[in-house]
Design a protein around this motif. Structure first.
Motif, PDB file in Angstrom:
ATOM      1  N   UNK A 205       0.807  -1.231   0.000  1.00  0.00           N
ATOM      2  CA  UNK A 205       0.000   0.000   0.000  1.00  0.00           C
ATOM      3  C   UNK A 205       0.842   1.283   0.000  1.00  0.00           C
ATOM      4  N   UNK A 206       2.019   1.241   0.631  1.00  0.00           N
ATOM      5  CA  UNK A 206       2.907   2.414   0.631  1.00  0.00           C
ATOM      6  C   UNK A 206       3.305   2.776  -0.792  1.00  0.00           C
ATOM      7  N   UNK A 207       3.543   1.753  -1.596  1.00  0.00           N
ATOM      8  CA  UNK A 207       4.000   2.026  -2.970  1.00  0.00           C
ATOM      9  C   UNK A 207       2.891   2.678  -3.781  1.00  0.00           C
ATOM     10  N   UNK A 208       1.656   2.430  -3.408  1.00  0.00           N
ATOM     11  CA  UNK A 208       0.507   3.174  -3.959  1.00  0.00           C
ATOM     12  C   UNK A 208       0.561   4.615  -3.497  1.00  0.00           C
ATOM     13  N   UNK A 209       0.775   4.765  -2.201  1.00  0.00           N
ATOM     14  CA  UNK A 209       0.731   6.093  -1.577  1.00  0.00           C
ATOM     15  C   UNK A 209       1.867   6.967  -2.066  1.00  0.00           C
ATOM     16  N   UNK A 210       3.036   6.378  -2.271  1.00  0.00           N
ATOM     17  CA  UNK A 210       4.208   7.171  -2.640  1.00  0.00           C
ATOM     18  C   UNK A 210       4.559   7.001  -4.115  1.00  0.00           C
ATOM     19  N   UNK A 211       3.747   6.227  -4.835  1.00  0.00           N
ATOM     20  CA  UNK A 211       3.984   5.978  -6.249  1.00  0.00           C
ATOM     21  C   UNK A 211       5.427   5.535  -6.481  1.00  0.00           C
ATOM     22  N   UNK A 212       5.861   4.519  -5.768  1.00  0.00           N
ATOM     23  CA  UNK A 212       7.275   4.133  -5.817  1.00  0.00           C
ATOM     24  C   UNK A 212       7.479   2.656  -6.139  1.00  0.00           C
ATOM     25  N   UNK A 213       6.513   2.072  -6.864  1.00  0.00           N
ATOM     26  CA  UNK A 213       6.656   0.659  -7.234  1.00  0.00           C
ATOM     27  C   UNK A 213       7.781   0.498  -8.253  1.00  0.00           C
ATOM     28  N   UNK A 214       8.702  -0.442  -8.043  1.00  0.00           N
ATOM     29  CA  UNK A 214       9.760  -0.635  -9.045  1.00  0.00           C
ATOM     30  C   UNK A 214       9.140  -0.999 -10.399  1.00  0.00           C
ATOM     31  N   UNK A 215       9.645  -0.391 -11.456  1.00  0.00           N
ATOM     32  CA  UNK A 215       9.086  -0.625 -12.787  1.00  0.00           C
ATOM     33  C   UNK A 215       9.554  -1.947 -13.385  1.00  0.00           C
ATOM     34  N   UNK A 216      10.627  -2.494 -12.854  1.00  0.00           N
ATOM     35  CA  UNK A 216      11.047  -3.844 -13.249  1.00  0.00           C
ATOM     36  C   UNK A 216      11.693  -4.487 -12.033  1.00  0.00           C
ATOM     37  N   UNK A 217      11.649  -5.812 -12.007  1.00  0.00           N
ATOM     38  CA  UNK A 217      12.314  -6.541 -10.925  1.00  0.00           C
ATOM     39  C   UNK A 217      11.733  -6.239  -9.560  1.00  0.00           C
ATOM     40  N   UNK A 218      12.546  -6.452  -8.547  1.00  0.00           N
ATOM     41  CA  UNK A 218      12.093  -6.222  -7.171  1.00  0.00           C
ATOM     42  C   UNK A 218      13.267  -5.662  -6.369  1.00  0.00           C
ATOM     43  N   UNK A 219      13.119  -5.584  -5.044  1.00  0.00           N
ATOM     44  CA  UNK A 219      14.180  -4.980  -4.244  1.00  0.00           C
ATOM     45  C   UNK A 219      15.025  -6.020  -3.493  1.00  0.00           C
ATOM     46  N   UNK A 220      14.966  -7.256  -3.981  1.00  0.00           N
ATOM     47  CA  UNK A 220      15.582  -8.329  -3.189  1.00  0.00           C
ATOM     48  C   UNK A 220      17.104  -8.339  -3.183  1.00  0.00           C
ATOM     49  N   UNK A 221      17.737  -7.581  -4.098  1.00  0.00           N
ATOM     50  CA  UNK A 221      19.208  -7.537  -4.020  1.00  0.00           C
ATOM     51  C   UNK A 221      19.681  -6.523  -2.991  1.00  0.00           C
ATOM     52  N   UNK A 222      18.768  -5.692  -2.496  1.00  0.00           N
ATOM     53  CA  UNK A 222      19.203  -4.766  -1.433  1.00  0.00           C
ATOM     54  C   UNK A 222      18.403  -4.892  -0.146  1.00  0.00           C
ATOM     55  N   UNK A 223      17.109  -5.185  -0.214  1.00  0.00           N
ATOM     56  CA  UNK A 223      16.363  -5.415   1.033  1.00  0.00           C
ATOM     57  C   UNK A 223      16.533  -6.881   1.440  1.00  0.00           C
ATOM     58  N   UNK A 224      16.310  -7.155   2.724  1.00  0.00           N
ATOM     59  CA  UNK A 224      16.683  -8.466   3.259  1.00  0.00           C
ATOM     60  C   UNK A 224      15.653  -9.572   3.034  1.00  0.00           C
ATOM     61  N   UNK A 225      16.150 -10.786   3.060  1.00  0.00           N
ATOM     62  CA  UNK A 225      15.318 -11.979   2.936  1.00  0.00           C
ATOM     63  C   UNK A 225      14.558 -12.187   4.254  1.00  0.00           C
ATOM     64  N   UNK A 226      13.218 -12.241   4.186  1.00  0.00           N
ATOM     65  CA  UNK A 226      12.419 -12.410   5.417  1.00  0.00           C
ATOM     66  C   UNK A 226      12.785 -13.647   6.240  1.00  0.00           C
ATOM     67  N   UNK A 227      13.480 -14.584   5.643  1.00  0.00           N
ATOM     68  CA  UNK A 227      13.825 -15.814   6.372  1.00  0.00           C
ATOM     69  C   UNK A 227      15.017 -15.631   7.306  1.00  0.00           C
ATOM     70  N   UNK A 228      15.691 -14.479   7.232  1.00  0.00           N
ATOM     71  CA  UNK A 228      16.980 -14.367   7.928  1.00  0.00           C
ATOM     72  C   UNK A 228      16.951 -13.539   9.205  1.00  0.00           C
ATOM     73  N   UNK A 229      17.562 -14.111  10.249  1.00  0.00           N
ATOM     74  CA  UNK A 229      17.632 -13.494  11.563  1.00  0.00           C
ATOM     75  C   UNK A 229      19.061 -13.008  11.853  1.00  0.00           C
ATOM     76  N   UNK A 230      20.037 -13.865  11.593  1.00  0.00           N
ATOM     77  CA  UNK A 230      21.432 -13.481  11.877  1.00  0.00           C
ATOM     78  C   UNK A 230      21.868 -12.319  10.998  1.00  0.00           C
ATOM     79  N   UNK A 231      21.356 -12.315   9.767  1.00  0.00           N
ATOM     80  CA  UNK A 231      21.699 -11.233   8.842  1.00  0.00           C
ATOM     81  C   UNK A 231      21.229  -9.883   9.399  1.00  0.00           C
ATOM     82  N   UNK A 232      20.127  -9.919  10.123  1.00  0.00           N
ATOM     83  CA  UNK A 232      19.627  -8.682  10.731  1.00  0.00           C
ATOM     84  C   UNK A 232      20.633  -8.144  11.741  1.00  0.00           C
TER      85      UNK A 232
END
Ligand code: PBG
Length: 328
Positions: A205-232
């Protein structure tokens, strides 16, 4: 009865509202909250975000009315996000002295000098491709993006921002921004780092609000994998070493375990970001009459503080301030 002393009477401390209040371990305070606001170009614009009922994109001329309401409710801090139409490859509007966030900051600080303005330092709302940095060969160029982020942070500080909150997840952003702020004479401006930021579907919903949806791909090379705890913990550790003053964990609700670990391992103020998707789900259920909105919101925000958050960025901040006042 012979079972005397064979079991504990926990219910003694729950026997009345006063008793429960006496032994309550976690408290929400209006001062704990940072209220996010979307500032849009144009005049007399007040657009309700379709996926976020009660949240608006406001043009500069209408912004002060809402800020006044926030201020009068006793909320001490707001965070601004910009919504613009004229975007380019490098997100120039992010670091322009007349950028929308810079303008909003100047305006609000003039009227409410003691209100703390947090500037979200990112490029995704300003780039034509919607990514948080400069793109080369279909991926974000980390080091080239750093320079632009540092410029953005300095221009936000120059406009009067009290806290710089870099959210773009490039490696090294805290150290580069710290150095740039110091060189420009802003050594007293703290950095609230989005230290632990997951690649999350809760940002929809934020990407709607801020009009900031990536036009291709996703943010997974910079934002973290939800499965990871130690990486945090590694992310938080490097940000502390680079000079962060606050650590944000984002999203909050599905990451309360991570919040607790960050709280236990570091001694900086920890901030939970109660993100857009967490807001929208509650609103949708409330509009259907499926849940008790007030009780549910207070419960989930309390759980964030119980998990270790000192502060909470939340679209519910105004509601909470009102509810807390009612209870006084
Ligand atoms: C910008 C940014 C985002 C959010 C805060 N800053 C979006 C994203 O990373 O895609 C999300 C906030 C929310 O969902 O409420 N980088």
């Amino acid at each position: 009865m012979s079972q005397l002393n064979t079991f504990k009477r926990h219910r003694r401390l729950r026997s009345s509202a006063f008793m429960r209040s006496l032994v309550r371990e976690t408290h929400l305070r209006t001062e704990d909250f940072i209220f996010p606001m979307f500032v849009i170009e144009g005049e007399n614009v007040k657009n309700e975000v379709p996926s976020m009922p009660g949240v608006y994109q406001l043009s500069l001329d209408l912004l002060l009315d809402e800020v006044r309401e926030v201020y009068e409710l006793g909320i001490k801090s707001v965070i601004f996000f910009g919504v613009i139409s004229d975007k380019d490859e490098i997100g120039s509007e992010a670091f322009s002295d007349n950028g929308i966030i810079q303008e909003a900051t100047r305006l609000v600080k003039k009227e409410f000098p003691d209100l703390l303005v947090v500037a979200d330092t990112c490029l995704c709302e300003y780039t034509s491709h919607g990514h948080c940095g400069v793109i080369h060969n279909h991926d974000v160029d980390n080091d080239e993006s750093l320079e632009l982020l540092a410029k953005t942070a300095v221009s936000q500080a120059a406009a009067g921002a009290d806290i710089i909150a870099p959210s773009n997840m490039m490696d090294g952003f805290v150290s580069v921004i710290r150095e740039a702020l110091d060189e420009a004479g802003y050594s007293n401006i703290p950095i609230m780092s989005y230290a632990v930021k997951y690649a999350s579907a809760f940002y929809g919903p934020f990407r709607d609000a801020a009009d900031s949806t990536p036009q291709f791909g996703d943010r997974k090379t910079y934002q973290m994998d939800p499965a990871n705890r130690l990486e945090a913990l590694r992310e938080a550790e490097s940000d502390v070493a680079e000079g962060a003053d606050f650590l944000i964990v984002k999203p909050a609700l599905s990451y309360l375990d991570v919040l607790r670990e960050v709280r236990d391992n570091f001694n900086l103020p920890v901030v939970a970001y109660n993100v857009s998707g967490e807001y929208s789900m509650v609103k949708a259920a409330a509009q259907n009459g499926w849940i008790d909105e007030k009780a549910l919101v207070l419960e989930k925000l309390t759980s964030m503080k119980r998990a270790g958050a000192d502060l909470i960025i939340s679209y519910f901040a105004k509601d909470v301030a009102k509810w807390l006042k009612e209870n006084e």
